[in-house]
Design a protein around this motif. Structure first.
Motif, PDB file in Angstrom:
ATOM      1  N   THR A 624      42.862  43.410  43.649  1.00  0.00           N
ATOM      2  CA  THR A 624      42.085  43.899  42.244  1.00  0.00           C
ATOM      3  C   THR A 624      40.743  44.940  42.914  1.00  0.00           C
ATOM      4  O   THR A 624      40.384  44.227  44.061  1.00  0.00           O
ATOM      5  N   GLU A 626      36.871  46.675  42.200  1.00  0.00           N
ATOM      6  CA  GLU A 626      35.977  46.842  40.751  1.00  0.00           C
ATOM      7  C   GLU A 626      35.468  48.584  40.878  1.00  0.00           C
ATOM      8  O   GLU A 626      35.275  49.094  41.422  1.00  0.00           O
ATOM      9  N   ASN A 636      37.069  45.937  36.788  1.00  0.00           N
ATOM     10  CA  ASN A 636      38.198  45.178  37.439  1.00  0.00           C
ATOM     11  C   ASN A 636      39.854  46.325  36.987  1.00  0.00           C
ATOM     12  O   ASN A 636      40.689  45.633  36.200  1.00  0.00           O
TER      13      ASN A 636
END
Length: 849
Positions: A624, A626, A636
Motif C-alpha cells: 500500500t 499513500e 491509500n
C-alpha cells in the motif's frame, strides 16, 4: 619605470603583432559583458513588470497544501473556496477581495495554428473587474460580459492575427468558441514575454478551468488606504479556515520574480556564460601562443638588455607591461562592445519571437568590473609563462644566432601527458561502466581535455606527418616542414581550434544520440499507428481534451484509441506525475514489457508502478502507498501491477475513475491510436484528423512523425549552440592568422631566398595556406576525436544516472561537415598572412637579419 616605458615603446613599435591578441580579448570580454548586462536588464525588466502589474494587490490568500514535482517550480496548490472572498471583504482594513480562477488555455490564431505554447505557459482565467487587483489592464475594447467573450493580451493577439471582433477557438483543453472583445496589457507591456493570457467571464472560467464550480486558484485582496500589507495579512489571519494562508502582495511578486529569475533567467544566463567561458579558454591559447612567439623572436633583444645590466625581473616586467597594456585597451573596448551586444540582443529578441519585457539597459558596476577583470587576468595570465621565459634569457644569447623555433616535446611532457590520459580513461570507465556517476565521468572528461593539451606537441609531429603525407609537390612539402618546425607552436595554435571543434562535436554527438534515443523509445514502446500529441516540451499549451480519445475510438477505422492524461500527487511523501488512462487499452497500444500483477484490476484504489520506481522505493505488488492529492485529500492505494518499461507510460498509472474525484483541469498529453487490420495509413490518419478538428485541431502524426517532433527541441538547441560557438571558432581563427603572420615575419629572409631562387608569388601564397590548413587539420582532427569521446562519455553517464535508456550515435554527415568547415577555416585564416608574404620585397627580405 624605464623598463615599463621600454615595454610600452616596444608595443607601439610592433603593435601589429598584438592585433590578434587584442581581438581575442575584445571578443571574449564583449560576449561576457553582453551576457551579464542582458541578464541584469531582463531581471530589472521583469522586476518592474511584476511590480507594476501587482502594485494594487496587497495580499494573496491561498491554500497551504501544495504538491511539487521536480522541474515544476512553485508546484500545484489546492483550490480555495471562492465564497471565502465575500467573508474576507468584511474584514476591517479590506477594501476589496476577489477570487482568481486560473488554468491553461491556448488560443488558436486566425491561421488555424495555436498561439505560443512552445515553452512559456498559455494562461486563461476570469477577468477581474477591479482594475487595481487585475494585473492586466484594458488597452482596447471592453471586459467580457457574456459567455464566449474574452479579453486577450495584445502580444498574443498580434502573434495570432486576432483583432477586436475576431472569432476563434480557445483550447481549455475542450474547444470553446470565443469572440475577442478586448485587448489587454500586463504591467504596461503587451504581455509577460511569450506568455499568453485569455480573460473569461467568471462563470466560463469556473466551467472550463476547474473541476467544479465554487473553487478558485487564490483570492486577491486590496487594503484600504493607510493599511500596510503586513497589517492586512495580520487582520486576515483570524478569518482564514484551516489549510489557508495569506501572504503580502510583495511576497507574491517576489515569488513570481524568483520563478522567472531563479529558473528561466538563471538557465538563460548560465547557458550564455558557459559559451563565454569556452571563448575565453580559446583566447588563452591564442594569446599564449602570440606572446611565446614574440618572446622567441626577441631573444637577442632581451639578451642584449640582460648584457646591459637589466635584471630578470625587469625583462619579465617589460613583457608583462605589454600584456597589461593590450589587456586594458582590449577589455575597455570589449566593455563597449558588450553593451552594444546587449542592446542588439534586446532589439533582436522581439524580432525573432522572443518578446522579452521592454526596458532600458541595466548596466551595473559588477557587470563591467567582472568582464574587465577577467579580460585582464586572461591576457596577463596567458603571457606569464612567456614572460618568465624571456626573463631567463642568458646575456650571451646576444652574441650568437638563436633559433626562434622551440625543440620537440620533452620526455617529461610525454610522461605527464600519458599519466593524465591514463587517469582520465580510468575515471571515465569507472564513472561510466562500474559505478555510474556524472561527477566521475565529468572529472575524467576534463582530465582528458588536459591530457590532449599536454600531449599536443608530442602528437603534432606524428599527426602533421600523417595528415600531410598525401600532399605532393615542393610547395606543399615545404608547408609540411614548416608546420613540423615547432611542434609546441603548432600544437598551441591548433589547440585553440581543437577546443571549439571539441565542444561542437560533443553537442553534435549528444544531440544525435538524444534523437536516436527518442526514436528508439517510440519504436520500442509505441505500438499504435498515429499519435495526437500536445507540445513536447515546456509549460505551454493546454493539452488535449479527454473526450478526444473516446470520440476517435468510435471511428470504424480504429481498433484502439487511448488517452494518456496528466495527474499529480505525492506518493509516500514524494511529488510524482501520474499517468491517468485506461490501463487495459494502454497495454494494447504500448509495449510495457513484462508485467507483474494485473493492469485490469486497478479500479478506484489501485496503482501500477514502473519497475525502476518500484525497486527504488520497495513498491511491490500488494503493498500500500499513500497518495496525497492537490485537493488536500489523502488515500491509500494498493500496488496491483509493476511494469517493465516506463518510456512513454510514465512511472505511475491510475485509472480515470481513481483520478476523477481529485482532478484539477482534466487534460491528456497524448492520444495513441491503433487501426484495424486492412486500414490504410493515409485513410486512417485522415479519419482521425476529421475528429481532431472538432477538438481544436491538434496535430495528428504518424509514429515516425511523432518521434521526429519529440526531437524538434534538440535541433533548435543545436542551432543556438552552433551560433554561439561560432565566436570561439572565430577567436581560434584569429589565433591561427596571428601565428602565421608572426611566422612570416620571422621567416622574412627565408621567404626572400625562396623567391630569389624562382618561387612565384602564387606558390608562396599556396605554401602558407597549406601550412595553415595542416595546422587546422590537426586541431580539427583532435577536436573530432575528443568531442566524439566526450559525447560517448556524456551519453553513457546519462544512461547510468537516469531511469531511461540512452542510445549512442555518431552522425557522420554532421561530423564530416564540421571537419570540412575546420579545414576551410584554416584556409581562410591564412589569407592575410599569405598575401603579406607574397608582397615581400625580395632584396629587402634577403637583407633582413
Amino acid at each position: 619605470m624605464s623598463t615599463l616605458r621600454l615595454g610600452l615603446a616596444s608595443l607601439r613599435a610592433h603593435r601589429r603583432r598584438f592585433l590578434g591578441t587584442f581581438a581575442a580579448v575584445l571578443l571574449g570580454v564583449a560576449f561576457l559583458t553582453g551576457t551579464l548586462v542582458m541578464g541584469d536588464t531582463l531581471r530589472g525588466s521583469f522586476d518592474t513588470l511584476f511590480g507594476n502589474a501587482n502594485s494594487g494587490t496587497d495580499a494573496v490568500v491561498r491554500s497551504t497544501s501544495v504538491v511539487t514535482v521536480a522541474g515544476e517550480g512553485q508546484g500545484t496548490r489546492s483550490p480555495v473556496a471562492a465564497a471565502l472572498a465575500e467573508r474576507l471583504a468584511k474584514v476591517p482594513g479590506v477594501a476589496a477581495a476577489v477570487p482568481r480562477v486560473e488554468g491553461a488555455g491556448q488560443l488558436v490564431g486566425a491561421d488555424g495554428r495555436p498561439i505560443g505554447g512552445k515553452g512559456p505557459p498559455t494562461l486563461a482565467g476570469n477577468w477581474i473587474q477591479d482594475p487595481e487587483l487585475n494585473p492586466y489592464a484594458l488597452a482596447e475594447g471592453r471586459a467580457p460580459q457574456r459567455s464566449g467573450e474574452v479579453v486577450v493580451n495584445r502580444g498574443a493577439a498580434e502573434s495570432g492575427g486576432l483583432t477586436l471582433g475576431s472569432t476563434t477557438v480557445l483550447r481549455t483543453p475542450d474547444p470553446l468558441r470565443v469572440t475577442v472583445v478586448g485587448l489587454a496589457t500586463f504591467g504596461g507591456a503587451d504581455g509577460m514575454g511569450q506568455v499568453t493570457y485569455t480573460g473569461l467571464t467568471r462563470a466560463d472560467a469556473e466551467k472550463y478551468l476547474t473541476p467544479k464550480a465554487g473553487g478558485a486558484t487564490d483570492i486577491l485582496v486590496r487594503a484600504v488606504p493607510g493599511t500596510s500589507q503586513g497589517e492586512l495579512v495580520a487582520a486576515l489571519a483570524p478569518a482564514l479556515p484551516e489549510g489557508v494562508e495569506a501572504i503580502t502582495g510583495q511576497q507574491a511578486t517576489d515569488e513570481s520574480n524568483d520563478m522567472i529569475s531563479g529558473r528561466f533567467l538563471t538557465l538563460f544566463t548560465t547557458f550564455l556564460l558557459v559559451f563565454s567561458g569556452v571563448a575565453l579558454l580559446v583566447s588563452v591559447f591564442s594569446i599564449h601562443n602570440t606572446f611565446a612567439i614574440v618572446v622567441a623572436q626577441r631573444t637577442r633583444e632581451n639578451a642584449l638588455l640582460r648584457a646591459l645590466g637589466a635584471a630578470r625581473r625587469q625583462v619579465v616586467t617589460m613583457t608583462l607591461a605589454e600584456a597589461v597594456a593590450v589587456a586594458v585597451l582590449a577589455s575597455a573596448a570589449g566593455l563597449l562592445g558588450g553593451i552594444g551586444i546587449a542592446a542588439g540582443l534586446q532589439a533582436l529578441f522581439p524580432a525573432v519571437g522572443f518578446a522579452f519585457p521592454e526596458g532600458d539597459l541595466v548596466i551595473s558596476g559588477a557587470s563591467l568590473a567582472l568582464p574587465f577583470g577577467v579580460g585582464l587576468a586572461v591576457c596577463v595570465g596567458s603571457a606569464l609563462l612567456p614572460a618568465v621565459r624571456a626573463g631567463r634569457t642568458a646575456p650571451l644569447a646576444a652574441l650568437r644566432e638563436t633559433a626562434v623555433d622551440d625543440p620537440a616535446a620533452s620526455r617529461t611532457r610525454t610522461a605527464a601527458g600519458a599519466g593524465l590520459l591514463a587517469l582520465a580513461v580510468g575515471l571515465v570507465l569507472v564513472g561510466v561502466l562500474a559505478t555510474p556517476s556524472l561527477w566521475l565521468a565529468g572529472t575524467g572528461a576534463v582530465l582528458a581535455l588536459a591530457a590532449f593539451v599536454v600531449l599536443g606537441p608530442v602528437a603534432s609531429s606524428y599527426a602533421i606527418r600523417v595528415l600531410g603525407g598525401p600532399l605532393r609537390g615542393a610547395n606543399r612539402g615545404l608547408a609540411r616542414r614548416n608546420a613540423l618546425r615547432s611542434p609546441r607552436r603548432t600544437a598551441a595554435t591548433a589547440t585553440a581550434l581543437m577546443i571549439g571543434v571539441t565542444v561542437v562535436s560533443l553537442f553534435t554527438v549528444f544531440g544525435a544520440s538524444l534523437k536516436v534515443t527518442m526514436d528508439d523509445t517510440v519504436s520500442r514502446s509505441f505500438a499504435g499507428d498515429v499519435a495526437v500529441s500536445a507540445p513536447s516540451f515546456g509549460a505551454g499549451g493546454s493539452g488535449l481534451s479527454p473526450r478526444l480519445a473516446p470520440a476517435v475510438a468510435e471511428l470504424p477505422e480504429v481498433d484502439t484509441a487511448v488517452g494518456l492524461g496528466k495527474g499529480l500527487a505525492e506518493v509516500d511523501g514524494r511529488g510524482r506525475a501520474l499517468t491517468v488512462t485506461d490501463p487495459v487499452a494502454l497495454a494494447r497500444t504500448f509495449d510495457l514489457g513484462a508485467v507483474r500483477g494485473s493492469l485490469a484490476g486497478l479500479g478506484t484504489n489501485g496503482i501500477a508502478v514502473a519497475d525502476d520506481e518500484a525497486e527504488r522505493y520497495g513498491l511491490t505488488p500488494g503493498r500500500t502507498a499513500e497518495l496525497a492529492f492537490t485537493d488536500g485529500t489523502r488515500r491509500n492505494f494498493t500496488v496491483r501491477a509493476v511494469y517493465e518499461r516506463a518510456d512513454l507510460a510514465g512511472d505511475y498509472v491510475v485509472t480515470r475513475e481513481a483520478w476523477a474525484p481529485h482532478r484539477t483541469q482534466d487534460t491528456d498529453r497524448l492520444v495513441a491510436v491503433g487501426f484495424k487490420d486492412g486500414v490504410a495509413a493515409d485513410a486512417g490518419k485522415a479519419a482521425v484528423e476529421g475528429v481532431a478538428a472538432r477538438y481544436g485541431s491538434p496535430e495528428v502524426q504518424t509514429r515516425d512523425e511523432y518521434a521526429a517532433s519529440s526531437a524538434a527541441g534538440i535541433d533548435m538547441m543545436l542551432t543556438l549552440v552552433y551560433a554561439l560557438l561560432a565566436l570561439a571558432v572565430l577567436i581560434a581563427l584569429l589565433g591561427i592568422a596571428n601565428t602565421l603572420t608572426l611566422a612570416v615575419h620571422e621567416r622574412t629572409r627565408e621567404l626572400g631566398l625562396l623567391r630569389a631562387v624562382g618561387q612565384t608569388r602564387s606558390q608562396l601564397r599556396a605554401m602558407v595556406r597549406w601550412e595553415s590548413v595542416l595546422v587546422a587539420a590537426f586541431g580539427t582532427t583532435g577536436g573530432l576525436l575528443l568531442g566524439g569521446f566526450l559525447g560517448w562519455v556524456l551519453v553513457r553517464a546519462s544512461d547510468g544516472a537516469s531511469d531511461g535508456a540512452f542510445s549512442f550515435a555518431l552522425p557522420p554527415v554532421q561530423l564530416a561537415a564540421v571537419a570540412l568547415i575546420g579545414l576551410a577555416a584554416g584556409a581562410v585564416a591564412a589569407w592575410r598572412p599569405a598575401r603579406r608574404a607574397a608582397r615581400l620585397d625580395v632584396l629587402r627580405a634577403i637583407a633582413t637579419e
